[in-house]
Design a protein around this motif. Structure first.
Motif, PDB file in Angstrom:
ATOM      1  N   GLN A 167       7.319   3.627  -1.756  1.00 56.44           N
ATOM      2  CA  GLN A 167       7.505   2.939  -0.510  1.00 56.44           C
ATOM      3  C   GLN A 167       6.386   3.302   0.327  1.00 56.44           C
ATOM      4  N   THR A 168       6.011   2.334   1.160  1.00 56.01           N
ATOM      5  CA  THR A 168       4.836   2.326   2.156  1.00 56.01           C
ATOM      6  C   THR A 168       5.305   3.522   3.304  1.00 56.01           C
ATOM      7  N   GLU A 169       4.166   4.306   3.407  1.00 52.13           N
ATOM      8  CA  GLU A 169       4.382   5.232   4.516  1.00 52.13           C
ATOM      9  C   GLU A 169       3.754   4.698   5.776  1.00 52.13           C
ATOM     10  N   ILE A 170       4.291   4.864   6.879  1.00 57.91           N
ATOM     11  CA  ILE A 170       3.509   4.498   7.897  1.00 57.91           C
ATOM     12  C   ILE A 170       3.335   5.789   8.997  1.00 57.91           C
ATOM     13  N   VAL A 171       2.024   5.869   9.346  1.00 54.12           N
ATOM     14  CA  VAL A 171       1.824   6.949   9.991  1.00 54.12           C
ATOM     15  C   VAL A 171       0.433   6.651  11.139  1.00 54.12           C
TER      16      VAL A 171
ATOM     17  N   PRO B 266       0.680  -1.156   0.180  1.00 56.14           N
ATOM     18  CA  PRO B 266       0.089   0.119   0.109  1.00 56.14           C
ATOM     19  C   PRO B 266       1.056   1.228  -0.108  1.00 56.14           C
ATOM     20  N   ASP B 267       0.307   2.426  -0.542  1.00 53.81           N
ATOM     21  CA  ASP B 267       1.146   3.750  -0.442  1.00 53.81           C
ATOM     22  C   ASP B 267       1.413   4.343   1.219  1.00 53.81           C
ATOM     23  N   ILE B 268       0.255   3.871   1.949  1.00 52.64           N
ATOM     24  CA  ILE B 268       0.300   4.410   3.389  1.00 52.64           C
ATOM     25  C   ILE B 268      -0.434   3.212   4.358  1.00 52.64           C
ATOM     26  N   VAL B 269       0.107   2.980   5.364  1.00 53.52           N
ATOM     27  CA  VAL B 269      -0.553   2.240   6.283  1.00 53.52           C
ATOM     28  C   VAL B 269      -0.642   3.327   7.819  1.00 53.52           C
TER      29      VAL B 269
ATOM     30  N   ARG C  25      11.032  -5.473   4.527  1.00 53.46           N
ATOM     31  CA  ARG C  25       9.831  -5.206   3.372  1.00 53.46           C
ATOM     32  C   ARG C  25      10.529  -6.082   2.002  1.00 53.46           C
ATOM     33  N   TYR C  26       9.939  -6.355   1.053  1.00 52.28           N
ATOM     34  CA  TYR C  26      10.364  -6.738  -0.076  1.00 52.28           C
ATOM     35  C   TYR C  26      10.684  -5.795  -1.097  1.00 52.28           C
ATOM     36  N   SER C  27      10.052  -4.497  -0.801  1.00 56.18           N
ATOM     37  CA  SER C  27      10.036  -3.589  -1.833  1.00 56.18           C
ATOM     38  C   SER C  27      11.240  -2.598  -1.657  1.00 56.18           C
ATOM     39  N   LYS C  28      12.350  -2.672  -1.187  1.00 55.07           N
ATOM     40  CA  LYS C  28      13.436  -2.240  -0.542  1.00 55.07           C
ATOM     41  C   LYS C  28      13.899  -1.354  -1.757  1.00 55.07           C
ATOM     42  N   PHE C  29      13.999  -1.733  -3.120  1.00 52.40           N
ATOM     43  CA  PHE C  29      14.466  -1.154  -4.070  1.00 52.40           C
ATOM     44  C   PHE C  29      13.476  -0.446  -5.005  1.00 52.40           C
ATOM     45  N   CYS C  30      12.309  -0.549  -4.642  1.00 55.11           N
ATOM     46  CA  CYS C  30      11.267   0.010  -5.445  1.00 55.11           C
ATOM     47  C   CYS C  30      11.099   1.650  -5.058  1.00 55.11           C
ATOM     48  N   LYS C  31      10.690   2.361  -6.116  1.00 51.52           N
ATOM     49  CA  LYS C  31      10.469   3.849  -6.050  1.00 51.52           C
ATOM     50  C   LYS C  31       9.441   4.150  -5.115  1.00 51.52           C
TER      51      LYS C  31
END
Length: 86
Positions: free
Chosen positions: A64-68, A28-31, A56-62
């Motif tokens: 990244q999920t933001e946690i707020v 997701p874009d945000i959690v 996370r598996y997506s370490k090298f993706c542009k």
């Protein structure tokens, strides 16, 4: 004290495990962390973010999920119920 710190650290581990699973599955874009624990703020979110970054598996993706923390915190259910009456 040492026992309290151990309990909090274990709690953060459990929450991080669930958030890491959601991030890896859904990307997701945000959690938003809501409910009563959202009042802990950065005391909870900073170590949680660190653990998610490590696992996370997506370490090298542009993207990244933001946690707020959720803006409505523990009042989301009450506000949602009030809006149903409109």
């Amino acid at each position: 004290d040492a026992v309290g710190t151990a309990v909090v650290n274990q709690y953060i581990e459990y929450v991080a495990c669930g958030v890491i699973d959601m991030v890896n599955i859904f990307q997701p874009d945000i959690v938003c962390i809501g409910g009563g624990i959202s009042h802990e703020g950065e005391t909870l979110l900073a170590p949680l973010r660190e653990k998610v970054v490590q696992e996370r598996y997506s370490k090298f993706c542009k993207r990244q999920t933001e946690i707020v923390a959720a803006v409505l915190g523990n009042d989301a259910g009450i506000i949602g119920a009030a809006l149903l009456g409109n």
